[in-house]
Write a protein that holds these residues in place. Structure first.
Motif, PDB file in Angstrom:
ATOM      1  N   ALA A  18      -5.013   3.512  -3.224  1.00 30.95           N
ATOM      2  CA  ALA A  18      -3.961   2.570  -2.848  1.00 30.95           C
ATOM      3  C   ALA A  18      -4.512   1.481  -1.934  1.00 30.95           C
ATOM      4  CB  ALA A  18      -2.821   3.316  -2.157  1.00 30.95           C
ATOM      5  N   ARG A  77       1.076   4.198  -3.062  1.00 33.03           N
ATOM      6  CA  ARG A  77       0.799   5.628  -2.863  1.00 33.03           C
ATOM      7  C   ARG A  77       1.861   6.515  -3.497  1.00 33.03           C
ATOM      8  NH1 ARG A  77      -1.721   7.601   2.739  1.00 33.03           N
ATOM      9  NH2 ARG A  77      -1.803   9.430   1.404  1.00 33.03           N
ATOM     10  N   THR A  78       2.995   5.954  -3.894  1.00 29.99           N
ATOM     11  CA  THR A  78       4.019   6.759  -4.561  1.00 29.99           C
ATOM     12  C   THR A  78       3.727   6.938  -6.047  1.00 29.99           C
ATOM     13  OG1 THR A  78       5.463   4.871  -5.122  1.00 29.99           O
ATOM     14  CG2 THR A  78       5.730   5.869  -2.943  1.00 29.99           C
ATOM     15  N   GLY A 103      -4.003   8.110  -4.327  1.00 28.09           N
ATOM     16  CA  GLY A 103      -4.097   8.610  -2.974  1.00 28.09           C
ATOM     17  C   GLY A 103      -4.374   7.482  -1.997  1.00 28.09           C
ATOM     18  N   ALA A 104      -4.740   7.871  -0.782  1.00 25.81           N
ATOM     19  CA  ALA A 104      -4.932   6.880   0.278  1.00 25.81           C
ATOM     20  C   ALA A 104      -6.031   5.900  -0.081  1.00 25.81           C
ATOM     21  CB  ALA A 104      -5.257   7.593   1.589  1.00 25.81           C
ATOM     22  N   GLU A 140       0.823  -1.212   0.000  1.00 28.22           N
ATOM     23  CA  GLU A 140       0.000   0.000   0.000  1.00 28.22           C
ATOM     24  C   GLU A 140       0.857   1.262   0.000  1.00 28.22           C
ATOM     25  OE1 GLU A 140      -3.681   1.908   2.674  1.00 28.22           O
ATOM     26  OE2 GLU A 140      -2.855  -0.068   3.149  1.00 28.22           O
TER      27      GLU A 140
END
Length: 358
Positions: free
Chosen positions: A138, A128-129, A134-135, A124
Motif C-alpha cells: 500500500a 490497505r483494505t 499489506g503495509a 494508503e
C-alpha cells in the motif's frame, strides 16, 4: 588513512535532511529502466506499479521482468484481470511462488472494478483494505503511483537504512527502529522516486555481502560505513532449522496424457493445477492417498523442495491405465505440460518422470 573515517564533523551522521537530495540526484542519473516504471516526466500506471510490487515480493527483478511483460500483454488493466479465469491466472503465475499472491491479485482487481469504478484508490489506508495489500504494498503504490508521502520499506530499503543509521539490533526486532529511521529521511516531494532510489541503491550498490561503498552517493552520511564493516548490517537472527516432511507424488498416465488435479483453494499452492499427492507428514506415506487403485511402481527417485516453513521430499509413484474417467481431475497432454502452469515442485517431478521415460 581514509579521511572520512578520521576527521570528525560537527553535524550528526547521518544528517537526515541531506539524504533525500543526495539520493535523488544520484537516481536521476542512475535509475534502472524497468517495464513497470514511468519515464521521467510521465505519470506511473497504478495497475503496473501494483502488479510489479506484488510480483517482486521474494522474487528477483530478472525473474519478474519477462513474466510481467507476458502478464500485462494478456491482462493489461484491472478490468481484464477482474474478468480473468482464476485457473488461467494461477497457471500464468506458476514458478513465481507464494501463490496466494495471484489469488489476491484477482480478488483485489474485482474489488477495484466493483467498488472503485475501475480506478485504484490513492489513499494508503484505503489501499490497505484491498485483498493482499499489506503495509509495504500500500505504501509503495501510494508513493510511486500517486506521489503520496509514504514510508516504503522493503528488504533493500531495510538494509540501506540499517547501515545509514548503524542500527545493530537483530532483525526482526530492529524493524520498528528501521521504519522510524526511514520515516525521518523520506521527503514530502518525490516520495515515489525516493522509494525507488532506495530500492535501486540497495539492489546495485548497498548489496548484502559486498557493498560498493566508494560508489555510494550516501557514503559521507553513512554511519555504518564510517564505523567500518557495513556488510555486517542489518544483523540477522540465527535461522532455525526447518522441519522435514515427506510425501508421494502420483504420476498416472493414460496413453499420452497424465492426470492433473486442482489443489484446494485454501492452503499451500491453493488453486493450482498439480499432480496428485498423498498426505505430507513426518514419515514417507508410501501409497497412501493414491488417486486410483492401480499397479503403482515406486521409483527410486525423490523430488525435494523448500517452502517457507518446511522442506519436503517426495517419492515418485508411477502407473498406467488403459481407461479412467477423471472425476476429480483432468487428463492433460504430456507434450503440453509446460502450458499447465504447474508449481515448481510438480514441474520438477514431471521432468524427473519424463526424463527417465522419454
Amino acid at each position: 588513512m581514509d579521511a572520512t573515517r578520521s576527521c570528525p564533523r560537527p553535524d550528526p551522521i547521518p544528517n537526515p535532511a541531506a539524504i533525500a537530495p543526495l539520493l535523488l540526484a544520484w537516481y536521476d542519473s542512475h535509475r534502472r529502466a524497468l517495464p513497470w516504471r514511468a519515464l521521467p516526466g510521465e505519470m506511473a500506471d497504478p495497475y503496473r506499479v501494483w502488479l510489479s510490487e506484488v510480483m517482486l515480493q521474494q522474487t528477483t527483478v530478472a525473474a519478474v521482468r519477462p513474466r510481467f511483460e507476458a502478464w500485462t500483454a494478456r491482462w493489461p488493466d484491472f478490468a481484464s484481470l477482474a474478468a480473468a479465469d482464476e485457473a488461467e491466472v494461477m497457471a500464468a503465475w506458476a514458478g513465481l511462488g507464494y501463490y496466494a499472491r495471484a489469488r489476491n491479485l484477482v480478488a483485489a482487481a474485482k474489488v477495484v472494478v466493483a467498488e472503485h469504478g475501475g480506478a485504484f484508490p490513492q489513499d494508503e489506508a484505503v489501499l490497505r483494505t484491498l485483498p493482499g495489500l499489506g503495509a509495504y504494498t500500500a505504501a509503495a503504490v501510494a508513493a510511486i503511483a500517486f506521489g503520496r508521502r509514504a514510508v516504503v520499506v522493503d528488504a533493500n530499503v531495510e538494509r540501506v537504512v540499517a547501515r545509514l543509521f548503524a542500527i545493530r539490533e537483530p532483525l526482526p526486532g530492529a524493524r520498528a527502529a528501521i521504519r522510524a529511521a526511514a520515516d525521518r529521511v523520506t521527503p514530502d516531494a518525490r516520495a515515489g522516486d525516493f522509494a525507488q532510489a532506495m530500492m535501486d541503491l540497495g539492489s546495485g550498490i548497498c548489496t548484502p555481502k559486498k557493498p560498493t561503498c566508494l560508489l555510494c552517493p550516501l557514503d559521507e552520511e553513512c554511519r555504518g560505513y564510517r564505523e567500518g564493516a557495513p556488510e555486517r548490517l542489518p544483523v540477522k537472527a540465527a535461522k532455525k532449522a526447518k522441519p522435514q516432511r515427506h510425501g508421494t507424488i502420483f504420476w498416472l498416465q493414460r496413453g499420452e496424457e497424465v492426470l492433473l488435479v486442482r489443489r484446494p483453494d485454501k492452503g499451500l499452492l491453493g488453486g493450482m493445477r498439480a499432480l496428485p499427492t498423498g498426505p505430507w507428514g513426518d514419515e514417507p506415506p508410501g501409497l497412501a492417498g493414491a488417486p486410483v487403485d492401480a499397479a503403482w511402481e515406486m521409483r527410486n527417485a525423490t523430488v525435494s523442495h523448500g517452502f517457507t516453513h518446511f522442506d519436503i521430499e517426495l517419492t515418485l509413484a508411477v502407473a498406467r491405465v488403459q481407461a479412467h474417467h477423471a472425476d476429480d481431475g483432468l487428463w492433460w497432454p504430456i507434450a503440453a505440460l509446460d502450458r499447465a502452469g504447474l508449481p515448481t515442485l510438480f514441474a520438477k517431478a514431471a521432468a524427473a518422470v519424463t526424463r527417465r521415460d522419454g
